[in-house]
Motif scaffolding. Structure first.
Motif, short mmCIF file in Angstrom:
data_model
loop_
_atom_site.label_atom_id
_atom_site.label_comp_id
_atom_site.label_asym_id
_atom_site.label_seq_id
_atom_site.Cartn_x
_atom_site.Cartn_y
_atom_site.Cartn_z
N ARG A 1 0.83 -1.21 0.00
CA ARG A 1 0.00 0.00 0.00
C ARG A 1 0.86 1.25 0.00
NH1 ARG A 1 -1.89 2.62 4.98
NH2 ARG A 1 -3.16 4.33 4.28
N TRP A 2 1.91 1.24 0.81
CA TRP A 2 2.79 2.41 0.92
C TRP A 2 3.64 2.58 -0.33
CZ3 TRP A 2 1.80 5.86 4.52
CH2 TRP A 2 1.06 5.44 5.63
N LEU A 3 4.13 1.47 -0.87
CA LEU A 3 4.94 1.55 -2.09
C LEU A 3 4.09 2.02 -3.27
CD1 LEU A 3 7.08 -1.68 -1.63
CD2 LEU A 3 7.82 0.70 -1.30
N LYS A 4 2.85 1.50 -3.37
CA LYS A 4 1.95 1.94 -4.44
C LYS A 4 1.60 3.41 -4.31
CE LYS A 4 -0.19 -2.53 -5.26
NZ LYS A 4 -1.40 -3.34 -5.07
N ALA A 5 1.56 3.91 -3.09
CA ALA A 5 1.24 5.33 -2.86
C ALA A 5 2.36 6.25 -3.32
CB ALA A 5 0.94 5.57 -1.38
N GLY A 6 3.58 5.70 -3.50
CA GLY A 6 4.70 6.52 -4.00
C GLY A 6 5.89 6.61 -3.09
N PHE A 7 5.84 5.92 -1.94
CA PHE A 7 7.01 5.92 -1.05
C PHE A 7 8.11 5.08 -1.69
CE2 PHE A 7 3.62 7.29 1.61
CZ PHE A 7 4.20 8.21 2.46
N ASP A 8 9.35 5.46 -1.48
CA ASP A 8 10.48 4.78 -2.11
C ASP A 8 10.88 3.51 -1.39
OD1 ASP A 8 10.97 6.69 -4.26
OD2 ASP A 8 11.39 8.05 -2.58
N ASP A 9 10.62 3.45 -0.09
CA ASP A 9 10.96 2.26 0.67
C ASP A 9 10.14 2.26 1.95
OD1 ASP A 9 12.16 -0.16 1.29
OD2 ASP A 9 14.15 0.68 1.64
N VAL A 10 10.07 1.08 2.55
CA VAL A 10 9.32 0.88 3.78
C VAL A 10 10.24 0.17 4.77
CG1 VAL A 10 7.33 -0.28 4.82
CG2 VAL A 10 7.15 0.67 2.51
N LEU A 11 10.31 0.70 5.97
CA LEU A 11 11.08 0.07 7.05
C LEU A 11 10.09 -0.45 8.08
CD1 LEU A 11 13.85 -0.53 8.36
CD2 LEU A 11 13.68 1.70 9.48
N LEU A 12 10.18 -1.74 8.36
CA LEU A 12 9.28 -2.36 9.33
C LEU A 12 9.80 -2.15 10.74
CD1 LEU A 12 8.54 -5.71 7.45
CD2 LEU A 12 7.15 -3.63 7.49
N LEU A 13 8.91 -1.69 11.61
CA LEU A 13 9.26 -1.42 13.00
C LEU A 13 8.71 -2.50 13.91
CD1 LEU A 13 8.51 2.41 13.09
CD2 LEU A 13 10.72 1.28 12.73
N PRO A 14 9.39 -2.84 14.98
CA PRO A 14 10.68 -2.26 15.38
C PRO A 14 11.80 -2.75 14.47
CG PRO A 14 10.05 -4.02 16.91
CD PRO A 14 8.91 -3.85 15.94
N ALA A 15 12.82 -1.92 14.34
CA ALA A 15 13.97 -2.23 13.48
C ALA A 15 15.25 -2.05 14.29
CB ALA A 15 14.00 -1.31 12.27
N THR A 16 16.25 -2.83 13.94
CA THR A 16 17.54 -2.70 14.61
C THR A 16 18.28 -1.48 14.06
OG1 THR A 16 18.75 -4.02 12.98
CG2 THR A 16 17.70 -5.23 14.82
N ARG A 17 19.31 -1.06 14.78
CA ARG A 17 20.12 0.05 14.27
C ARG A 17 20.77 -0.31 12.94
NH1 ARG A 17 22.98 3.45 19.09
NH2 ARG A 17 21.05 3.99 20.12
N ASP A 18 21.16 -1.58 12.79
CA ASP A 18 21.73 -2.02 11.51
C ASP A 18 20.72 -1.86 10.38
OD1 ASP A 18 24.24 -2.65 12.49
OD2 ASP A 18 23.82 -4.79 12.70
N GLU A 19 19.47 -2.24 10.62
CA GLU A 19 18.44 -2.09 9.59
C GLU A 19 18.22 -0.62 9.25
OE1 GLU A 19 15.37 -5.78 10.26
OE2 GLU A 19 15.53 -4.30 11.89
#
Length: 135
Positions: A84-102
């Protein structure tokens, strides 16, 4: 010649999350702003889903008017619909919670794409000028 300091706009509903991210990014050497008011030369826009819904049109307006590629990253809770977010035009999606490395990997990728866009744009402008001057 040193590389310019990169500016990241962060928009997070939670003041604690915003503070933690701002402090971490600042510690890594980034300039951090928390507004899309147009006064800063932004290299990456990073928002949580709540802020992204509220500022989507403004962020995409800046993206469309930017001279070079302006990446927009949305951070969502695991289980939300990424497509949904990518189709809306966002370039990438980060899933939370995420590590500092991610976080670091996503930020590095987005800023590398921004840098490459700037380099290609500048080379194109140079070649265009050279072509005009030689004719």
């Amino acid at each position: 010649m040193s590389e310019k300091k990169r500016t990241i706009m962060i928009g997070f509903r939670s003041p604690v999350d915003a503070r933690l991210l701002r402090e971490w990014l600042t510690g890594l050497g980034y300039e951090v702003v928390e507004s899309l008011d147009g006064t800063a030369d932004i290299d990456l826009i990073c928002m949580d889903s709540v802020t992204a819904r509220r500022l989507m049109e403004k962020a995409f307006g800046l993206k469309r008017s930017a001279r070079y590629f302006l990446p927009v990253l949305v951070c969502i809770k695991r289980g939300e619909n990424v497509g949904r977010w990518l189709k809306a035009g966002f370039d990438d999606v980060l899933l939370l919670p995420a590590t500092r490395d991610e976080w670091q990997i996503r930020i590095d990728i987005m800023l590398r794409l921004r840098r490459q866009s700037e380099e290609l744009g500048k080379k194109s402008e140079y070649l265009h000028r050279a072509l005009i001057e030689s004719s």
